[in-house]
Design a protein around this motif. Structure first.
Motif, PDB file in Angstrom:
ATOM      1  N   ILE A  21     -62.221  -0.158  38.349  1.00 58.39           N
ATOM      2  CA  ILE A  21     -62.135  -0.492  37.068  1.00 58.39           C
ATOM      3  C   ILE A  21     -60.943   0.376  36.704  1.00 58.39           C
ATOM      4  N   ARG A  22     -60.864   1.584  37.248  1.00 62.26           N
ATOM      5  CA  ARG A  22     -59.516   2.290  36.920  1.00 62.26           C
ATOM      6  C   ARG A  22     -58.308   1.608  37.346  1.00 62.26           C
ATOM      7  N   LYS A  23     -58.408   1.044  38.567  1.00 59.71           N
ATOM      8  CA  LYS A  23     -57.148   0.399  39.259  1.00 59.71           C
ATOM      9  C   LYS A  23     -56.683  -0.851  38.332  1.00 59.71           C
ATOM     10  N   VAL A  45     -49.119  16.343  42.652  1.00 61.63           N
ATOM     11  CA  VAL A  45     -49.959  17.509  42.355  1.00 61.63           C
ATOM     12  C   VAL A  45     -51.194  17.339  41.812  1.00 61.63           C
ATOM     13  N   GLY A  46     -52.170  17.579  42.154  1.00 59.18           N
ATOM     14  CA  GLY A  46     -53.483  17.520  41.708  1.00 59.18           C
ATOM     15  C   GLY A  46     -53.988  16.277  42.037  1.00 59.18           C
ATOM     16  N   CYS A  47     -53.765  15.788  43.219  1.00 56.94           N
ATOM     17  CA  CYS A  47     -53.901  14.364  43.753  1.00 56.94           C
ATOM     18  C   CYS A  47     -55.119  13.890  43.742  1.00 56.94           C
ATOM     19  N   ALA A  69     -50.941  17.095  47.066  1.00 54.68           N
ATOM     20  CA  ALA A  69     -51.353  18.503  46.775  1.00 54.68           C
ATOM     21  C   ALA A  69     -52.251  18.826  45.690  1.00 54.68           C
ATOM     22  N   ASP A  70     -53.363  19.511  46.240  1.00 57.45           N
ATOM     23  CA  ASP A  70     -54.621  19.844  45.433  1.00 57.45           C
ATOM     24  C   ASP A  70     -55.100  21.324  45.840  1.00 57.45           C
ATOM     25  N   LEU A  71     -55.724  21.631  44.789  1.00 59.53           N
ATOM     26  CA  LEU A  71     -56.448  23.106  44.848  1.00 59.53           C
ATOM     27  C   LEU A  71     -57.608  23.012  45.576  1.00 59.53           C
ATOM     28  N   GLN A  72     -58.485  21.842  45.645  1.00 62.37           N
ATOM     29  CA  GLN A  72     -59.594  21.784  46.242  1.00 62.37           C
ATOM     30  C   GLN A  72     -59.351  20.930  47.442  1.00 62.37           C
ATOM     31  N   GLU A  73     -59.713  21.915  48.582  1.00 63.04           N
ATOM     32  CA  GLU A  73     -59.912  21.077  49.903  1.00 63.04           C
ATOM     33  C   GLU A  73     -60.778  20.059  49.996  1.00 63.04           C
ATOM     34  N   LEU A 113     -47.702  14.342  37.805  1.00 64.70           N
ATOM     35  CA  LEU A 113     -48.813  15.168  37.360  1.00 64.70           C
ATOM     36  C   LEU A 113     -49.818  14.448  36.373  1.00 64.70           C
ATOM     37  N   PHE A 114     -50.592  13.649  37.076  1.00 66.71           N
ATOM     38  CA  PHE A 114     -51.434  12.861  36.380  1.00 66.71           C
ATOM     39  C   PHE A 114     -53.002  13.691  36.014  1.00 66.71           C
ATOM     40  N   TYR A 115     -53.126  13.598  35.095  1.00 68.03           N
ATOM     41  CA  TYR A 115     -54.269  14.218  34.453  1.00 68.03           C
ATOM     42  C   TYR A 115     -54.567  15.683  34.931  1.00 68.03           C
ATOM     43  N   HIS A 118     -53.249  19.676  31.986  1.00 64.54           N
ATOM     44  CA  HIS A 118     -54.373  20.548  30.881  1.00 64.54           C
ATOM     45  C   HIS A 118     -55.514  21.324  32.129  1.00 64.54           C
ATOM     46  N   GLU A 119     -55.514  21.262  33.226  1.00 62.85           N
ATOM     47  CA  GLU A 119     -56.276  22.109  34.156  1.00 62.85           C
ATOM     48  C   GLU A 119     -55.574  23.451  34.471  1.00 62.85           C
ATOM     49  N   VAL A 120     -54.264  23.504  34.375  1.00 65.19           N
ATOM     50  CA  VAL A 120     -53.288  24.330  34.901  1.00 65.19           C
ATOM     51  C   VAL A 120     -53.515  25.788  33.571  1.00 65.19           C
TER      52      VAL A 120
HETATM   53  C1  LIG Z   1     -58.704  14.847  36.843  1.00 58.95           C
HETATM   54  S1  LIG Z   1     -58.262  15.202  38.267  1.00 58.95           S
HETATM   55  C2  LIG Z   1     -56.821  14.334  38.556  1.00 58.95           C
HETATM   56  C3  LIG Z   1     -56.726  13.629  39.864  1.00 58.95           C
HETATM   57  C4  LIG Z   1     -55.547  12.525  40.047  1.00 58.95           C
HETATM   58  N1  LIG Z   1     -54.403  13.198  39.735  1.00 58.95           N
HETATM   59  C5  LIG Z   1     -55.969  11.345  39.467  1.00 58.95           C
HETATM   60  O1  LIG Z   1     -55.311  11.037  38.255  1.00 58.95           O
HETATM   61  O2  LIG Z   1     -56.824  10.497  39.820  1.00 58.95           O
HETATM   62  C6  LIG Z   1     -57.425  16.840  38.554  1.00 58.95           C
HETATM   63  C7  LIG Z   1     -57.094  17.420  39.944  1.00 58.95           C
HETATM   64  O3  LIG Z   1     -56.059  18.528  39.765  1.00 58.95           O
HETATM   65  C8  LIG Z   1     -56.742  19.615  40.585  1.00 58.95           C
HETATM   66  N2  LIG Z   1     -55.967  20.665  40.137  1.00 58.95           N
HETATM   67  C9  LIG Z   1     -56.130  21.342  39.186  1.00 58.95           C
HETATM   68  N3  LIG Z   1     -55.502  22.488  38.863  1.00 58.95           N
HETATM   69  C10 LIG Z   1     -54.577  22.217  40.007  1.00 58.95           C
HETATM   70  C11 LIG Z   1     -53.624  23.412  40.496  1.00 58.95           C
HETATM   71  N4  LIG Z   1     -53.357  24.469  39.602  1.00 58.95           N
HETATM   72  N5  LIG Z   1     -53.029  23.039  41.442  1.00 58.95           N
HETATM   73  C12 LIG Z   1     -53.178  21.931  41.916  1.00 58.95           C
HETATM   74  N6  LIG Z   1     -54.408  21.051  41.781  1.00 58.95           N
HETATM   75  C13 LIG Z   1     -54.865  21.412  40.506  1.00 58.95           C
HETATM   76  C14 LIG Z   1     -57.853  19.287  40.823  1.00 58.95           C
HETATM   77  O4  LIG Z   1     -58.498  19.922  41.799  1.00 58.95           O
HETATM   78  C15 LIG Z   1     -58.313  17.600  40.759  1.00 58.95           C
HETATM   79  O5  LIG Z   1     -58.337  17.267  41.890  1.00 58.95           O
END
Ligand SMILES: C[S@@+](CC[C@H](N)C(=O)[O-])C[C@H]1O[C@@H](n2cnc3c(N)ncnc32)[C@H](O)[C@@H]1O
Length: 185
Positions: A21-23, A45-47, A69-73, A113-115, A118-120
């Motif tokens: 659906i997202r696709k 970034v934040g893949c 690249a992502d924060l979470q393994e 930098l997709f979505y 706001h998490e940074v």
């Molecule tokens: C809402 S998801 C979006 C994932 C992807 N970009 C997408 O649109 O499908 C946000 C992602 O950003 C990562 N994230 C959040 N803060 C981050 C940071 N400072 N550095 C790298 N990744 C980060 C989270 O772990 C999460 O996987």
């Protein structure tokens, strides 16, 4: 109280980030086609689970590179499971970011930098780091979700990027999103 808008998206929700659906609503190829060409080195970034990274790997071709690249393994593992054993595996470099830095040093043609912004928590530091690794003609696409990020919060993000030396090229129209394309000032 924790601000819900800066909470990191949990790995348990990764399925909602990568589905048909997202696709259909946010087709990665259509969104990224104007910015990515063969042979580029690009950074996602934040893949997350790689909804965009996989298409980016197709677009850069055999001679290009995607740094996912992502924060979470756990998110990187989800992406790894999808590309393992495919021709895309060698084009994608999985990179675990630090808590306060991205930690990539390759010169980049394009940063997605997709979505994520706001998490940074420290956005100016984050944008400064991106500016230093961007090639002179490199571009940065920021896309944010409108429910989590108000119009004024998005404008504030653009101002912070500006203070880090990233200037607006255009504001692409995108479904269910606020978007801006930036380059080095
Ligand atoms: C809402 S998801 C979006 C994932 C992807 N970009 C997408 O649109 O499908 C946000 C992602 O950003 C990562 N994230 C959040 N803060 C981050 C940071 N400072 N550095 C790298 N990744 C980060 C989270 O772990 C999460 O996987």
């Amino acid at each position: 109280m924790k601000n819900i808008n800066t909470q990191v998206c949990p790995v348990a929700l990764s399925g909602s980030l990568d589905n048909s659906i997202r696709k259909w609503l946010q087709n990665p190829e259509k969104i990224l086609r104007p910015y990515i060409t063969e042979g580029m080195t690009v950074l996602d970034v934040g893949c997350g689970p790689g909804f965009f990274s996989i298409e980016m790997a197709r677009m850069v071709g055999k001679s290009g590179r995607v740094i996912a690249a992502d924060l979470q393994e756990g998110m990187l593992q989800k992406l790894n499971e999808k590309v393992k054993g495919t021709e895309l595996e060698e084009r994608i470099l999985l990179h675990k970011c630090g808590e306060d830095n991205i930690g990539v040093s390759e010169p980049l043609d394009f940063v997605l930098l997709f979505y994520i912004v706001h998490e940074v928590p420290n956005k100016e530091h984050f944008f400064n780091e991106i500016r230093t690794i961007l090639k002179p003609q490199g571009q940065v696409l920021i896309v944010e979700p409108p429910f989590h990020v108000s119009k004024s919060a998005f404008e504030e993000t653009i101002r912070k990027a500006g203070r880090a030396g990233l200037i607006v090229i255009e504001r692409p129209k995108m479904f269910f999103s606020r978007a801006v394309l930036l380059k080095k000032g």
